[in-house]
Motif scaffolding. Sequence first.
Motif, PDB file in Angstrom:
ATOM      1  N   VAL A 204       0.859  -1.187   0.000  1.00 50.23           N
ATOM      2  CA  VAL A 204       0.000   0.000   0.000  1.00 50.23           C
ATOM      3  C   VAL A 204       0.894   1.236   0.000  1.00 50.23           C
ATOM      4  O   VAL A 204       1.889   1.292   0.731  1.00 50.23           O
ATOM      5  CB  VAL A 204      -0.930  -0.039   1.228  1.00 50.23           C
TER       6      VAL A 204
ATOM      7  N   PRO B 139      -5.596  -0.982   0.106  1.00 48.78           N
ATOM      8  CA  PRO B 139      -5.901  -2.337   0.594  1.00 48.78           C
ATOM      9  C   PRO B 139      -7.185  -2.897  -0.022  1.00 48.78           C
ATOM     10  O   PRO B 139      -8.056  -2.154  -0.470  1.00 48.78           O
ATOM     11  CB  PRO B 139      -6.091  -2.143   2.105  1.00 48.78           C
TER      12      PRO B 139
ATOM     13  N   SER C 245      -1.920   4.664   3.309  1.00 46.77           N
ATOM     14  CA  SER C 245      -1.954   4.173   4.696  1.00 46.77           C
ATOM     15  C   SER C 245      -2.258   5.301   5.654  1.00 46.77           C
ATOM     16  O   SER C 245      -3.036   5.153   6.604  1.00 46.77           O
ATOM     17  CB  SER C 245      -0.612   3.545   5.081  1.00 46.77           C
TER      18      SER C 245
ATOM     19  N   ALA D 134      -3.880   8.033   4.959  1.00 48.73           N
ATOM     20  CA  ALA D 134      -5.279   8.451   4.785  1.00 48.73           C
ATOM     21  C   ALA D 134      -6.231   7.540   5.568  1.00 48.73           C
ATOM     22  O   ALA D 134      -7.229   7.992   6.139  1.00 48.73           O
ATOM     23  CB  ALA D 134      -5.653   8.464   3.302  1.00 48.73           C
ATOM     24  N   LEU D 135      -5.912   6.240   5.594  1.00 52.80           N
ATOM     25  CA  LEU D 135      -6.765   5.284   6.304  1.00 52.80           C
ATOM     26  C   LEU D 135      -6.889   5.629   7.781  1.00 52.80           C
ATOM     27  O   LEU D 135      -7.871   5.260   8.431  1.00 52.80           O
ATOM     28  CB  LEU D 135      -6.184   3.869   6.191  1.00 52.80           C
ATOM     29  N   SER D 136      -5.880   6.305   8.307  1.00 51.90           N
ATOM     30  CA  SER D 136      -5.827   6.523   9.758  1.00 51.90           C
ATOM     31  C   SER D 136      -6.458   7.848  10.176  1.00 51.90           C
ATOM     32  O   SER D 136      -6.456   8.178  11.357  1.00 51.90           O
ATOM     33  CB  SER D 136      -4.379   6.468  10.227  1.00 51.90           C
TER      34      SER D 136
END
Lengths: 415, 415
Positions: free
Chosen positions: B22, B203, B27, B29-31
């Motif tokens: 990824v 992901p 990564s 942005a996911l958090s």
Amino acid sequence: MKKYSDLSPSPRIIMTPGPVEVDPRVSRALSYPILGQFDPEFTAIMNETMEMLRELFRTSNRWAYPVDGTSRSGLEAVLTGLIEPGERVLVPIFGRFGYLLAEIAERCGAEVLAIETEWGTVFEPAEVVAAIDRLQPGLVAIVHGETSTGRMQPLAEIGRACRERDVLLVVDAVATIGGAPVETDAWMLDAVIGGTQKCLSVPSGMSPITYNDRVEARLLKRKRIEKGIRPEGYEDADPTSFIRSNYLDLTQLQDYWSPLRLNHHTEATAMLYGLREGLRLALEEGLDERFARHRLHERALTAGLEAMGLERYGDDASKMPIVTCIRIPDGIDGEAVRGQLLADFGIEIASSFGPLKGRIWRIGSMGYSCRKSNILLVLAALEAVLPLHGALIRTGNAIRAALGIYAEEATRRQA
Amino acid sequence: MKKYSDLSPSPRIIMTPGPVEVDPRVSRALSYPILGQFDPEFTAIMNETMEMLRELFRTSNRWAYPVDGTSRSGLEAVLTGLIEPGERVLVPIFGRFGYLLAEIAERCGAEVLAIETEWGTVFEPAEVVAAIDRLQPGLVAIVHGETSTGRMQPLAEIGRACRERDVLLVVDAVATIGGAPVETDAWMLDAVIGGTQKCLSVPSGMSPITYNDRVEARLLKRKRIEKGIRPEGYEDADPTSFIRSNYLDLTQLQDYWSPLRLNHHTEATAMLYGLREGLRLALEEGLDERFARHRLHERALTAGLEAMGLERYGDDASKMPIVTCIRIPDGIDGEAVRGQLLADFGIEIASSFGPLKGRIWRIGSMGYSCRKSNILLVLAALEAVLPLHGALIRTGNAIRAALGIYAEEATRRQA
């Protein structure tokens, strides 16, 4: 090319019945580098997640794993696996999500036998049992926590009655799992579907489910392995009754989640990291302790709302401990109040659906969002905003009332 | 209670045909903290994602949005919306994922008309057109990039032929989207399904799709709005032909993704943040530039493999530029080699399915994983490991050959 800006979501205090704020430890887990789906480190994470889900669902079922989709994907996976065309399915409905169960069952070809009770209440278990005896369904599908009305249905008696009559019981515990007791084994629930974005404080996108041997036996009669990964010589149990969905086919999903690791989808790695961390947080806190925390903050919230003179909606005896519904005072534009709470305070509360649209607000107190500062902030903001919209409320007492509940609890703990 | 350890996945160099590494920006942005699903900031992100997806798919279609599930949820959403029982569906199969399309179509009740060609090749477009004329399907479903064999099917002629005959063409571009050209409008593809965990380096867990007015018109004939959110007076277009899935019902999904924002599922917030960032990265790089990057690294990879004397699998003319299949040398245990690459070097390459299991390795060079250092590392590791397993390869030339390709490209760019 149009330039898209950096992602920069505003911080929010999310006090809806979901999605709620994500625990920062979960957010961090989402951002970890990914592993391949068959990497032994990753399959170990899958196995640990299954173990933790069993604890969460309070079950010794072999099968407890997430479906890769939002909560209703889990509902549909269970129902589409169990319902063959013509199956008689009883759906006791006491809010919008009961309609959803009926809708999904109907799309699976069920003959849906719906019974309804007034919104804002739940069923007397005996009513449901009587309906089972009268209507003779093969399966009962029921919501545990109905967020549209904020009510929670007692299930233990219904579970026992279903087991005695060899009827399968499927429970939508999307809203309650991790926030209020869901006793899969003790209540004799055959299949239970949970959600991530509510009391687990993991983003939406996965639906943890569990089911027992009775359910598995029914599923396996319909088992079909797709061509291309079908082992040599494999034949379907019954070539006509196969499950109509491939994506939501639990017989394939359980092969993927078992040591067979038969390829189906590519597991949603980042989301699984997040779910694992959310489960770890819930189990570290302790489920009973977590349920008690939710009840404490609910007491503080309702004390504050009462002190303002706001009227609770619905029957108190069946109130969900994680959703509080209040009637929008007469003449007040509920959406304007919600809009100002969001725009000026960064606080989100919810409206409701269908007959309750514009009539009630719903305040969630779930998971990571369920904490003292959030309860006090939502009370303070409501008390400040409502008069601006012309609502006649009592001011000056809400925070004192809520703090009183917290003080009582502190004293009780010291004792 | 058993203590579960902190999440700490080992760093991996993932050179499979997906899931791949990824991008760190994804990564991150996911958090980010989540927003409520109807928060105006969040619906703005939904709209931006739709805009970017239109660019990615190279289409002016109104509908381009992700389905919340892994790639096959997008395939099934499109097929279950278009296929009514008895529908004649032609599936040209040249690998495992062709079987998957046939499988999904069959589960939707289609009369599946499968034609197959030898694995390692693709169809001459004229063969498919002839099959359409012979078999008279209403719908053709075909894979664009077949990762099981590493082949890519030319689609423009098939698209034109389908349009001329008023046959719908559904394309599985899960593996190619973002890594090789997918020209939805120019090739006259009616519906296209992409994946996130391959060339977009997001992901797994979402499936971006697009479809045109022809598809929408077919879907709307089957439209049904679930009770509980159904507007007053609403009636189904045809009360018998409704789509059998609620979760994957595109008529409800498009209402949710439209200004109507009719509640369906709770959008997977964190995953949408990730998808938006992955799309932003792809569009910032420029799609053509991105495709050229994938071809460059493929050239370096294949030059290195050739220098070792490893034999490519399959027909070169239809080779996917993002997956390179090589024959496992005679007498070598492919899984033992893969195991050592993972355990000692942290490098993951893939095996394949069905008839190719144990016969080929598949090396992906997709998205963020597709970069010079990864190409050189996988070549160096293979060159080191293969002799340990008894493979007779030429050593000492692979890296030189790959570097030669990069040097050539640098010279070309300076010119």
